[in-house]
Write a protein that holds these residues in place. Structure first.
Motif, PDB file in Angstrom:
ATOM      1  N   ILE A 157       0.838  -1.205   0.000  1.00  0.00           N
ATOM      2  CA  ILE A 157       0.000   0.000   0.000  1.00  0.00           C
ATOM      3  C   ILE A 157       0.871   1.252   0.000  1.00  0.00           C
ATOM      4  CG2 ILE A 157      -1.617   1.347   1.398  1.00  0.00           C
ATOM      5  CD1 ILE A 157      -2.962  -1.276   2.150  1.00  0.00           C
ATOM      6  N   ARG A 158       1.931   1.236   0.791  1.00  0.00           N
ATOM      7  CA  ARG A 158       2.797   2.422   0.875  1.00  0.00           C
ATOM      8  C   ARG A 158       3.430   2.735  -0.476  1.00  0.00           C
ATOM      9  NH1 ARG A 158       8.253   3.041   1.196  1.00  0.00           N
ATOM     10  NH2 ARG A 158       8.997   5.008   2.096  1.00  0.00           N
ATOM     11  N   GLN A 159       4.024   1.738  -1.117  1.00  0.00           N
ATOM     12  CA  GLN A 159       4.866   2.005  -2.278  1.00  0.00           C
ATOM     13  C   GLN A 159       4.132   1.938  -3.615  1.00  0.00           C
ATOM     14  OE1 GLN A 159       9.162   0.677  -1.727  1.00  0.00           O
ATOM     15  NE2 GLN A 159       8.097  -0.841  -0.484  1.00  0.00           N
ATOM     16  N   LEU A 160       3.138   1.055  -3.722  1.00  0.00           N
ATOM     17  CA  LEU A 160       2.467   0.880  -5.003  1.00  0.00           C
ATOM     18  C   LEU A 160       1.133   1.614  -5.071  1.00  0.00           C
ATOM     19  CD1 LEU A 160       3.189  -2.895  -5.732  1.00  0.00           C
ATOM     20  CD2 LEU A 160       4.565  -0.877  -6.297  1.00  0.00           C
ATOM     21  N   VAL A 161       0.379   1.588  -3.970  1.00  0.00           N
ATOM     22  CA  VAL A 161      -0.951   2.188  -3.977  1.00  0.00           C
ATOM     23  C   VAL A 161      -0.886   3.694  -3.706  1.00  0.00           C
ATOM     24  CG1 VAL A 161      -3.240   2.137  -2.904  1.00  0.00           C
ATOM     25  CG2 VAL A 161      -1.981   0.010  -3.266  1.00  0.00           C
ATOM     26  N   VAL A 162       0.087   4.121  -2.892  1.00  0.00           N
ATOM     27  CA  VAL A 162       0.166   5.539  -2.524  1.00  0.00           C
ATOM     28  C   VAL A 162       1.350   6.233  -3.204  1.00  0.00           C
ATOM     29  CG1 VAL A 162       0.308   7.198  -0.640  1.00  0.00           C
ATOM     30  CG2 VAL A 162      -0.937   5.057  -0.310  1.00  0.00           C
ATOM     31  N   LEU A 163       2.571   5.771  -2.958  1.00  0.00           N
ATOM     32  CA  LEU A 163       3.755   6.524  -3.356  1.00  0.00           C
ATOM     33  C   LEU A 163       3.844   6.743  -4.869  1.00  0.00           C
ATOM     34  CD1 LEU A 163       7.246   6.219  -1.758  1.00  0.00           C
ATOM     35  CD2 LEU A 163       7.033   6.538  -4.207  1.00  0.00           C
ATOM     36  N   PRO A 170       1.560   6.371  -7.438  1.00  0.00           N
ATOM     37  CA  PRO A 170       0.506   7.218  -8.021  1.00  0.00           C
ATOM     38  C   PRO A 170       0.615   8.685  -7.607  1.00  0.00           C
ATOM     39  CG  PRO A 170      -0.422   5.156  -7.230  1.00  0.00           C
ATOM     40  CD  PRO A 170       0.994   5.205  -6.733  1.00  0.00           C
ATOM     41  N   VAL A 171       0.938   8.936  -6.327  1.00  0.00           N
ATOM     42  CA  VAL A 171       1.078  10.318  -5.874  1.00  0.00           C
ATOM     43  C   VAL A 171       2.258  10.982  -6.583  1.00  0.00           C
ATOM     44  CG1 VAL A 171       1.668  11.783  -3.893  1.00  0.00           C
ATOM     45  CG2 VAL A 171      -0.048   9.977  -3.656  1.00  0.00           C
ATOM     46  N   ALA A 172       3.365  10.262  -6.732  1.00  0.00           N
ATOM     47  CA  ALA A 172       4.532  10.820  -7.432  1.00  0.00           C
ATOM     48  C   ALA A 172       4.179  11.171  -8.871  1.00  0.00           C
ATOM     49  CB  ALA A 172       5.687   9.826  -7.393  1.00  0.00           C
ATOM     50  N   TYR A 173       3.438  10.301  -9.533  1.00  0.00           N
ATOM     51  CA  TYR A 173       3.049  10.563 -10.930  1.00  0.00           C
ATOM     52  C   TYR A 173       2.146  11.797 -11.018  1.00  0.00           C
ATOM     53  CZ  TYR A 173       1.013   9.942 -15.543  1.00  0.00           C
ATOM     54  OH  TYR A 173       0.595  10.152 -16.838  1.00  0.00           O
ATOM     55  N   LEU A 174       1.175  11.896 -10.112  1.00  0.00           N
ATOM     56  CA  LEU A 174       0.274  13.053 -10.131  1.00  0.00           C
ATOM     57  C   LEU A 174       1.019  14.355  -9.840  1.00  0.00           C
ATOM     58  CD1 LEU A 174      -2.835  11.566  -8.273  1.00  0.00           C
ATOM     59  CD2 LEU A 174      -2.635  12.117 -10.716  1.00  0.00           C
ATOM     60  N   LEU A 175       1.929  14.313  -8.887  1.00  0.00           N
ATOM     61  CA  LEU A 175       2.708  15.505  -8.570  1.00  0.00           C
ATOM     62  C   LEU A 175       3.618  15.891  -9.740  1.00  0.00           C
ATOM     63  CD1 LEU A 175       3.651  14.817  -4.831  1.00  0.00           C
ATOM     64  CD2 LEU A 175       2.011  16.497  -5.701  1.00  0.00           C
ATOM     65  N   ALA A 198       8.177  18.834  -6.535  1.00  0.00           N
ATOM     66  CA  ALA A 198       7.049  18.341  -5.744  1.00  0.00           C
ATOM     67  C   ALA A 198       7.002  16.825  -5.677  1.00  0.00           C
ATOM     68  CB  ALA A 198       5.738  18.860  -6.327  1.00  0.00           C
ATOM     69  N   VAL A 199       7.656  16.146  -6.632  1.00  0.00           N
ATOM     70  CA  VAL A 199       7.604  14.678  -6.687  1.00  0.00           C
ATOM     71  C   VAL A 199       8.111  14.050  -5.398  1.00  0.00           C
ATOM     72  CG1 VAL A 199       8.581  12.649  -7.840  1.00  0.00           C
ATOM     73  CG2 VAL A 199       7.761  14.569  -9.197  1.00  0.00           C
ATOM     74  N   TRP A 200       9.120  14.675  -4.806  1.00  0.00           N
ATOM     75  CA  TRP A 200       9.730  14.092  -3.596  1.00  0.00           C
ATOM     76  C   TRP A 200       8.767  14.053  -2.418  1.00  0.00           C
ATOM     77  CZ3 TRP A 200      13.601  12.138  -5.965  1.00  0.00           C
ATOM     78  CH2 TRP A 200      14.311  12.861  -6.930  1.00  0.00           C
ATOM     79  N   TRP A 201       7.701  14.864  -2.418  1.00  0.00           N
ATOM     80  CA  TRP A 201       6.737  14.854  -1.308  1.00  0.00           C
ATOM     81  C   TRP A 201       5.915  13.562  -1.278  1.00  0.00           C
ATOM     82  CZ3 TRP A 201       6.818  17.708   2.835  1.00  0.00           C
ATOM     83  CH2 TRP A 201       7.453  18.954   2.806  1.00  0.00           C
ATOM     84  N   SER A 202       5.989  12.763  -2.320  1.00  0.00           N
ATOM     85  CA  SER A 202       5.266  11.487  -2.316  1.00  0.00           C
ATOM     86  C   SER A 202       5.766  10.562  -1.207  1.00  0.00           C
ATOM     87  CB  SER A 202       5.398  10.795  -3.675  1.00  0.00           C
ATOM     88  OG  SER A 202       6.758  10.578  -4.009  1.00  0.00           O
ATOM     89  N   PHE A 203       7.017  10.712  -0.796  1.00  0.00           N
ATOM     90  CA  PHE A 203       7.567   9.856   0.262  1.00  0.00           C
ATOM     91  C   PHE A 203       6.943  10.155   1.629  1.00  0.00           C
ATOM     92  CE2 PHE A 203      10.673   9.046  -2.998  1.00  0.00           C
ATOM     93  CZ  PHE A 203      11.080   7.751  -2.758  1.00  0.00           C
ATOM     94  N   PRO A 204       6.923  11.405   2.098  1.00  0.00           N
ATOM     95  CA  PRO A 204       6.255  11.665   3.387  1.00  0.00           C
ATOM     96  C   PRO A 204       4.767  11.312   3.366  1.00  0.00           C
ATOM     97  CG  PRO A 204       7.676  13.513   2.799  1.00  0.00           C
ATOM     98  CD  PRO A 204       7.620  12.619   1.598  1.00  0.00           C
ATOM     99  N   ILE A 205       4.091  11.584   2.250  1.00  0.00           N
ATOM    100  CA  ILE A 205       2.660  11.265   2.160  1.00  0.00           C
ATOM    101  C   ILE A 205       2.453   9.763   2.304  1.00  0.00           C
ATOM    102  CG2 ILE A 205       0.667  11.248   0.606  1.00  0.00           C
ATOM    103  CD1 ILE A 205       1.759  13.916  -0.545  1.00  0.00           C
TER     104      ILE A 205
END
Length: 461
Positions: A405-411, A413-418, A426-433
């Motif tokens: 969930i952390r790496q595939l479901v959240v990180l 997709p969030v990195a791609y959207l950012l 902004a891409v790097w903020w996917s890690f804290p999220i």
């Protein structure tokens, strides 16, 4: 053949928890810091060649991480099953776990030999069309995969030492391999003392030679210094039951770590849309963050056998004490890492300056990345220790779910959207999220493990 029974109980069941945890963890933490050092030194020397050379090593990381994931994940399964067997006083079963674990190490190395033989160049051509990166990468990846038997046997035999509480001996093997690597890196990369200049190929050869040397030392120590198990392969036959027990914990751990390889591969593809320097920055980040995470992983290597042993011995008070202390220590280490990345990011990135014309860009992008990603450190310590507790209690699947969930479901997709909406910084903020989601889920599973595995033992007293 009958096996000797130890005359007294292992220290994991008798020694006070805090000194036990520190005694077992500190040697591993120090040895893993040395390992982190040679990983960083390796990239520092490669970076002096060119940005293409640094990129090649960075893009090879997913496969390198996959090998380590298989070795360490299998080791976690061996560690948990062997320590639990010792806690239950099943010494013959503990010996069989060790022997089957070494058999699995051999099988794993053969799989990666075939991968290196057939897929090394293909792995790079599907990521980039830069000829220098492809050539450097093929040289590096083919060596570290086809000669990976040293890695697999080293990690497996170190886990046998850790499973029986001999962390100091495990530290000796890890430190020995790391020192050899650090010495050989500049000699083979730059061709010192009359040897040919091998560049990235030299870095790969230094790595595998150090792993083989460490595995030989680890074998010697297990045969002559590890008295809780006895290795005897005369008439050995693989045991399906024992392998299933090892992999019941090991496979989720392997899958959990392997997800990291998928994440890195996907993250690199997102970064390549901006610049190849961004992927070099990402590779440098992974080298530097190992200084912070390796001590916590070393702590975990002590937590798993202590919790597993006392779970087998039905001692819930010792389990809970171990969990609480390890979480406090882990969060303290990660806080120190956060402060380091916040205040020393420029100095850290300057260690990896490559070609003069791009070094400024590498440092500039890297400082932003380090300072942003390090906010995830504030929650990561809790998540990592929670994962080790699930594994020790036989619930490796919990760790897999959290990691997926952390790496595939959240990180990702969030990195791609950012990346699409806010740009590279902004891409790097996917890690804290992603780490925030991981912490919430980890807390839920830790509570569930307590309710179903630890609390019922109190009722039996």
């Amino acid at each position: 053949m009958s096996q000797p029974t130890p005359s007294r109980e292992n220290k994991m069941g008798t020694m006070p928890i805090n000194p036990l945890l520190l005694q077992m963890a500190i040697p591993i933490m120090l040895s893993m810091l040395v390992q982190a050092l040679y990983n960083v030194v390796d990239s520092m020397f490669v970076a002096k060649l060119s940005e293409d050379a640094l990129n090649a090593v960075s893009l090879a990381f997913p496969v390198q991480n996959l090998m380590i994931s298989v070795a360490v994940g299998t080791g976690v399964g061996i560690n948990s099953f062997l320590s639990k067997s010792l806690g239950e006083k099943k010494h013959a079963q503990a010996n069989a776990a060790a022997e089957n674990g070494l058999f699995l190490a051999l099988c794993s190395s053969l799989v990666f030999f075939l991968f290196g033989l057939t897929c090394s160049r293909l792995f790079f051509t599907i990521q980039t069309d830069v000829p220098a990166i492809v050539d450097y990468g093929e040289n590096y990846l083919s060596v570290i995969t086809m000669l990976s038997f040293g890695l697999f046997f080293q990690i497996t035999m170190e886990r046998l030492l850790q499973s029986t509480g001999r962390s100091l001996l495990s530290m000796a093997t890890q430190g020995f391999g790391a020192i050899i690597n650090i010495i050989l890196d500049p000699i083979l990369i730059f061709g010192l003392f009359g040897l040919p200049r091998l560049e990235v190929l030299g870095a790969a050869l230094a790595t595998v030679f150090s792993q083989i040397s460490a595995s030989i030392l680890a074998l010697y120590l297990n045969l002559h210094k590890n008295h809780d198990i006895r290795l005897n392969f005369r008439g050995f036959r693989p045991s399906g039951d024992i392998i299933r027990n090892i992999y019941s914990v090991g496979v989720p751990s392997i899958a959990m770590s392997s997800i990291g390889s998928i994440m890195v591969f996907g993250f690199n593809r997102i970064l390549l849309a901006f610049t190849t320097t961004a992927t070099a920055v990402f590779g440098v980040y992974f080298k530097l963050q190992s200084f912070i995470f390796m001590p916590v992983f070393g702590l975990n290597n002590a937590v798993v056998p202590i919790v597993a042993y006392n779970y087998g011995a039905r001692r819930p008070d010792r389990i809970l004490h171990t969990i609480k202390l390890s979480i406090l220590y882990a969060m303290g280490i990660m806080l120190a890492g956060f402060l380091l990345f916040q205040f020393a990011a420029p100095q850290l990135m300057s260690l990896f300056e490559a070609e003069e014309e791009i070094s400024g860009q590498l440092v500039e992008l890297g400082v932003t990345a380090l300072r942003t990603i390090s906010f995830s450190f504030l929650l990561a310590g809790f998540c990592i220790v929670s994962s080790s507790v699930y594994q020790a209690l036989g619930h490796g699947m919990f760790s897999l779910i959290v990691s997926a969930i952390r790496q595939l479901v959240v990180l990702l997709p969030v990195a791609y959207l950012l990346a699409q909406t806010r740009g590279l910084s902004a891409v790097w903020w996917s890690f804290p999220i992603a780490e925030l989601f991981s912490a919430l889920l980890s807390a839920f599973f830790l509570y569930r493990a307590y309710r179903h595995e630890i609390a019922p033992m109190n009722a039996l007293k």
